[in-house]
Design a protein around this motif. Sequence first.
Motif, PDB file in Angstrom:
ATOM      1  N   TRP A 228       0.825  -1.200   0.000  1.00 35.95           N
ATOM      2  CA  TRP A 228       0.000   0.000   0.000  1.00 35.95           C
ATOM      3  C   TRP A 228       0.870   1.266   0.000  1.00 35.95           C
ATOM      4  CZ3 TRP A 228      -5.171   0.809  -0.540  1.00 35.95           C
ATOM      5  CH2 TRP A 228      -5.642   2.086  -0.249  1.00 35.95           C
ATOM      6  N   ASN A 229       1.916   1.250   0.776  1.00 32.06           N
ATOM      7  CA  ASN A 229       2.757   2.449   0.887  1.00 32.06           C
ATOM      8  C   ASN A 229       3.853   2.532  -0.162  1.00 32.06           C
ATOM      9  OD1 ASN A 229       1.483   3.507   3.167  1.00 32.06           O
ATOM     10  ND2 ASN A 229       2.668   2.208   4.543  1.00 32.06           N
ATOM     11  N   ASP A 230       4.026   1.482  -0.935  1.00 33.87           N
ATOM     12  CA  ASP A 230       5.153   1.489  -1.880  1.00 33.87           C
ATOM     13  C   ASP A 230       4.997   2.619  -2.875  1.00 33.87           C
ATOM     14  OD1 ASP A 230       7.511   0.658  -3.098  1.00 33.87           O
ATOM     15  OD2 ASP A 230       6.399  -0.462  -4.604  1.00 33.87           O
ATOM     16  N   GLY A 267      -3.802  14.729   2.772  1.00 34.48           N
ATOM     17  CA  GLY A 267      -3.650  13.585   1.877  1.00 34.48           C
ATOM     18  C   GLY A 267      -3.077  12.382   2.603  1.00 34.48           C
ATOM     19  N   LEU A 268      -2.060  12.633   3.428  1.00 31.97           N
ATOM     20  CA  LEU A 268      -1.428  11.528   4.140  1.00 31.97           C
ATOM     21  C   LEU A 268      -2.361  10.939   5.184  1.00 31.97           C
ATOM     22  CD1 LEU A 268       2.181  12.945   4.500  1.00 31.97           C
ATOM     23  CD2 LEU A 268       1.464  10.989   3.148  1.00 31.97           C
ATOM     24  N   ALA A 273      -5.199   6.282   6.817  1.00 33.00           N
ATOM     25  CA  ALA A 273      -6.399   5.716   7.427  1.00 33.00           C
ATOM     26  C   ALA A 273      -6.631   4.289   6.941  1.00 33.00           C
ATOM     27  CB  ALA A 273      -7.607   6.590   7.105  1.00 33.00           C
ATOM     28  N   VAL A 274      -6.372   4.040   5.662  1.00 33.07           N
ATOM     29  CA  VAL A 274      -6.706   2.726   5.106  1.00 33.07           C
ATOM     30  C   VAL A 274      -5.915   1.592   5.758  1.00 33.07           C
ATOM     31  CG1 VAL A 274      -6.786   1.357   3.007  1.00 33.07           C
ATOM     32  CG2 VAL A 274      -7.458   3.749   2.959  1.00 33.07           C
ATOM     33  N   PRO A 275      -4.583   1.681   5.792  1.00 33.78           N
ATOM     34  CA  PRO A 275      -3.840   0.600   6.452  1.00 33.78           C
ATOM     35  C   PRO A 275      -4.264   0.411   7.910  1.00 33.78           C
ATOM     36  CG  PRO A 275      -2.334   2.059   5.317  1.00 33.78           C
ATOM     37  CD  PRO A 275      -3.680   2.664   5.197  1.00 33.78           C
ATOM     38  N   LEU A 276      -4.607   1.498   8.588  1.00 36.18           N
ATOM     39  CA  LEU A 276      -5.036   1.360   9.979  1.00 36.18           C
ATOM     40  C   LEU A 276      -6.342   0.578  10.055  1.00 36.18           C
ATOM     41  CD1 LEU A 276      -4.154   4.742  11.703  1.00 36.18           C
ATOM     42  CD2 LEU A 276      -3.156   2.488  12.054  1.00 36.18           C
ATOM     43  N   ILE A 277      -7.263   0.890   9.154  1.00 37.14           N
ATOM     44  CA  ILE A 277      -8.526   0.163   9.156  1.00 37.14           C
ATOM     45  C   ILE A 277      -8.274  -1.312   8.848  1.00 37.14           C
ATOM     46  CG2 ILE A 277     -10.726  -0.110   7.942  1.00 37.14           C
ATOM     47  CD1 ILE A 277     -10.617   3.001   7.561  1.00 37.14           C
ATOM     48  N   VAL A 278      -7.431  -1.551   7.859  1.00 37.83           N
ATOM     49  CA  VAL A 278      -7.109  -2.935   7.515  1.00 37.83           C
ATOM     50  C   VAL A 278      -6.551  -3.663   8.730  1.00 37.83           C
ATOM     51  CG1 VAL A 278      -5.556  -4.406   6.193  1.00 37.83           C
ATOM     52  CG2 VAL A 278      -6.749  -2.544   5.068  1.00 37.83           C
ATOM     53  N   TYR A 279      -5.679  -2.977   9.459  1.00 36.86           N
ATOM     54  CA  TYR A 279      -5.119  -3.618  10.640  1.00 36.86           C
ATOM     55  C   TYR A 279      -6.211  -3.982  11.626  1.00 36.86           C
ATOM     56  CZ  TYR A 279      -3.473  -3.997  15.353  1.00 36.86           C
ATOM     57  OH  TYR A 279      -3.300  -4.414  16.623  1.00 36.86           O
TER      58      TYR A 279
ATOM     59  N   THR B 140       4.670   1.281  12.131  1.00 35.83           N
ATOM     60  CA  THR B 140       5.032   0.381  11.046  1.00 35.83           C
ATOM     61  C   THR B 140       4.029   0.456   9.911  1.00 35.83           C
ATOM     62  OG1 THR B 140       5.669  -1.013  12.880  1.00 35.83           O
ATOM     63  CG2 THR B 140       5.974  -1.912  10.714  1.00 35.83           C
ATOM     64  N   VAL B 141       2.821   0.889  10.265  1.00 36.51           N
ATOM     65  CA  VAL B 141       1.753   0.921   9.271  1.00 36.51           C
ATOM     66  C   VAL B 141       1.870   2.125   8.352  1.00 36.51           C
ATOM     67  CG1 VAL B 141      -0.726   1.203   9.033  1.00 36.51           C
ATOM     68  CG2 VAL B 141       0.180  -0.350  10.739  1.00 36.51           C
ATOM     69  N   ILE B 142       2.345   3.219   8.901  1.00 36.64           N
ATOM     70  CA  ILE B 142       2.324   4.457   8.121  1.00 36.64           C
ATOM     71  C   ILE B 142       3.496   4.519   7.149  1.00 36.64           C
ATOM     72  CG2 ILE B 142       1.136   5.736   9.894  1.00 36.64           C
ATOM     73  CD1 ILE B 142       3.815   6.883  10.680  1.00 36.64           C
ATOM     74  N   SER B 143       3.316   5.330   6.160  1.00 38.30           N
ATOM     75  CA  SER B 143       4.361   5.445   5.142  1.00 38.30           C
ATOM     76  C   SER B 143       5.522   6.278   5.667  1.00 38.30           C
ATOM     77  CB  SER B 143       3.744   6.053   3.888  1.00 38.30           C
ATOM     78  OG  SER B 143       4.471   7.152   3.463  1.00 38.30           O
ATOM     79  N   LEU B 144       6.697   6.009   5.122  1.00 39.36           N
ATOM     80  CA  LEU B 144       7.869   6.759   5.566  1.00 39.36           C
ATOM     81  C   LEU B 144       7.784   8.232   5.184  1.00 39.36           C
ATOM     82  CD1 LEU B 144      10.990   4.513   5.133  1.00 39.36           C
ATOM     83  CD2 LEU B 144      10.147   5.606   7.190  1.00 39.36           C
TER      84      LEU B 144
END
Lengths: 297, 321, 431
Positions: A228-230, A267-268, A273-279, B140-144
């Motif tokens: 997701w963050n790549d 924007g960030l 928010a999405v990865p947090l929800i997924v977690y 770890t979840v958030i982007s760098l």
Amino acid sequence: MTSETLSPPRSETGESTRRPSGRSLSTVAKAVLLYPVFIALSVIIIFPLLWMFYSSFKSNTDIFADVFALPKSLYLDNYKEVFQLAGLGSFFKSSVIVSLVSVLGLLALSTTAAYAFAFMEFRGKSLLFLLFLLGLMVPPQALIISGYGWMSVLGILDTYWALIFTYFGWSAFGILVLRNAFEGLPREISDSAKVDGAGHWARFWYIVLPLSRPSTATVAIFLFMWIWNDFLYPLVYLQSEERYTLPLGIMFLNGQYAPEWGLQMAGLTVATAVPLIVYYVLQKQFVRGIMAGALKG
Amino acid sequence: MSANQVTTVLPEQQTPSSRTGPPNHPAGRKEGRRRLELVAFLGPALGFYLAFMMVPLLGTFLISFTDWPGFSLEQIDWVGLDNFRELAGDDVFWLAFRHNLLLLVGAIVLNTGLALVLALALDQHLRGSSFFRGVFLMPTVISLVVVALVFGLGLSPSLGFINPAFEALGLGRFAGEWLGDPDRVLPMILLLDTWSTFGLYMFLLIARLIAIPKELKEAAAIDGANELRTIWHIVLPLLRSTITMVMLLVAINSLKMFELVYVMTSGGPNHASEVIATWGYFQGFTATRVGYGSATLVVLLVLTFILATIYVRRFRMQDDL
Amino acid sequence: MRLRASHRRILSISTALAAGAFLAGCGLAGGGSDAENDEVVFWHAFTAGAESGAIKSILDDFGEGQETYTVKDRGIGNEEHFTVVRTGLAGSSPPDLVHYEGYQQTRDFAEAGQLLDLTDFWEKHEDKFILKESAERACTYEGKIYCIPYTFHSGFQIYYNAELLGKEGIEPPETFEEFTAAADALDSAGITPVSIGAKDGWPAEHWWMNFIVQRCGVAQVYDVIDDNGAKFTDECFLQAAEDLAGLAEAGYFPQGASSDDYGAALSVFASQKAGFMQTGSWYAAELLDAPTDFEYGIAPFPRFEDAENTGDITGAVTHVFGISAKAKNPDGAKAVLDHMLTEKSTATWASAGLFSLVEGAVEENGPEEVMPVWDAVLQADASLPWLENELPPGVGEDAIYNGSAALVAGRMTPQEFVESIQAALDKARQG
């Protein structure tokens, strides 16, 4: 260090381990000892993120004026602009498609391969495992130039497949972690399956996978975060704006010559928010894993 | 607990000969099925791995023996080992190499230590543990990009909160330039790296801890062992293989550290936080010396691989190695 | 399809290694994007602020004015733009029209055969352009023109906070001596005199360059670059470095100037915490796009009263447009370029505060705030491009960037600074 600090209340523990029904001294001691650590760490972690969140409600000028002040009023223009960003919907869609397909595929690839490494015997196993380990060590930026050429040879440049297939090559992490988890499963359980005469597929699907749910969920969470963050691979492999993923799209918010902090924070915040929800969704797997362990145990 | 205890053979094949890999004697139907199963389980991952990791990697290996500005393929000149020879005399490379080793030691101690202590602490099932577990995962979840933005500003001497915080605590003499100070920048990178990655390692340990049957701990407790002894004698030995794995992951990720340094300092001030990966990237992308940059990254990869192989053998992560 | 032969080689190696079953299923068809003939793919770095609005309106206008071509544009943020353009131009489906920074990049791309020769196109439009010498230098490789210069950015100005200066009774300085007097006055009033964020090097380098053009002049810099007997260790370069170090020693820069980046420096200036800031004319366009809530001024960079050279400035062509040699639609790309050079388009560009290189555009449409800077550009004898655009990266983006930051931080002496740059240059020439 825990060993010295936790030793005094030793005598009570014998009775208290049953279930925390009676509040023992040891629980109190643990609380006194651990909560301050937990809270201090939480502050160090939450404050920066909280700051990003409330700064997203400030105008750029207000952020410039005092970077860390709370917003004076609820300034929503940043979010308006983010949501009006041409293509935000499609950035989201791209990110969801790429992340979901990649993570599901990777899970399938790495659980099966990890199973093979844990439960099957074959020649060259340790060499093959080392070969996979090598993939874990490759810095992603080392593959950009040759990877780009390769995608272009395959004719999948500027498609989701370029990303998805590239991520499919990142199975090493899952294989390493899941092999470790599979090998750590109680022996009686895999043996009982053997006695039942279950084949590899049955054992994989009905016994090994359900029992290692916490590890699989962990792997899933982290694969999802990374993909997701790549930023690097989408940046180079995708060219059409309608296929951009969210991190690429958010780059539009950054000015060439002046930082648009307010906008970026908004924007960030959306992207985070999405990865947090997924977690939080996947963490249920964790809890279920705990309960499953309790039932078996 | 080790691999070979768990290793089982197919029920149909409990003859001793089945343990010695593909045998030379005529393979029966069972042998055929065994192979088919192996291919089905391992083949897909291996196929994608070879096609999308190893092929580009091979490309990078080949490029590392060339002099190439990276604009068109016709400009490639095969130069043999020249890049590697030049690397041996490159002061910045050796500086970066030293930084990598320092960060490696620091990360193994700090990151593994923090992850292990927190995993064990959260395993005590205090009220709110799952809340804290969620919080600890967040970095770890958030982007760098977020890390760069937040800490870039936070550590800024003119705008940030770190220096005012030190002054408020009466520790004003520790205030300083942080990312601009050659003496402080590397420890700062180590702390930021720990901040943003310990959650992963903590989670891997927790996932393993969860799988330890409660009865084991309870049995120990009934025997009169206190909790610390239980942790020491029962839990830690069971965690051993996972700790070994976590340390390997910490080491690998520390050695290939790139993004964090790139977004925080780009290796500055004046190479004080340069690591091999950022130097390779600078040479390959900014300085348009793709051959030299690739060679730098190849050396990093080989170095990592050697260390990892030694480690894996030393700690017998696999009994068959 | 120049890449074919080599691609085939890579392919044969790869197929040998890769799992055959997978590849067979995948198909090895070449050719990336399925762009149609009427589509012009345009990559640029105008992602936000004044430029993004202006380019959008120019392209919209192009779409309305004709029906043959549609432009598909892709904005890529500044930092990543070069990486993407470079990989893109080398690949099999490059953009038709591409924006980049000119100078060394032109030479690199043209040498690799990735840009279309635009000499004829340039000659057709040449008469419209001013500052032709700079313009051609940015786009020339071996006597041919490979790109069309579009924007000039001046580095020779200083921004000031008119309110803060007014409060202390300070007039906008015209000479460097007046500037240091103003800085002293601000300093004693407890205001940071100059905002600078030198972490990434270039903001400090730009100061140094503004001293170089006065101490040495542009001609001597080119004598160094072209290896005509001059060196960075020459007296005037050292003097310019001492000028910069002197500002740092005098305490005009905020504490931790070399830990903060450009964005932080802007924030310090925009939040009225500093009296002056030096940066390029792009910031003028940003200020017009998102005005500050205080009164600001832009003045030509204050000159030394005793300077050797009084006619040169810093500044360069910073936006150029090239057409990919492998463009699927070179005619469409030329049509877009034609449109960008119309009076209407250049007016749009100039009214956003950007210095169009087309004659008359800025004079007639430029906002008044930027006019003093533009006048200085027009009056200049010669202009010094950003050194990193003319020097190898090992010199520009390594030695000069790192050295400038260290100089401002007081971690390098002026002597060490110029020596390190010359050493890097010597090394780059050997290699």
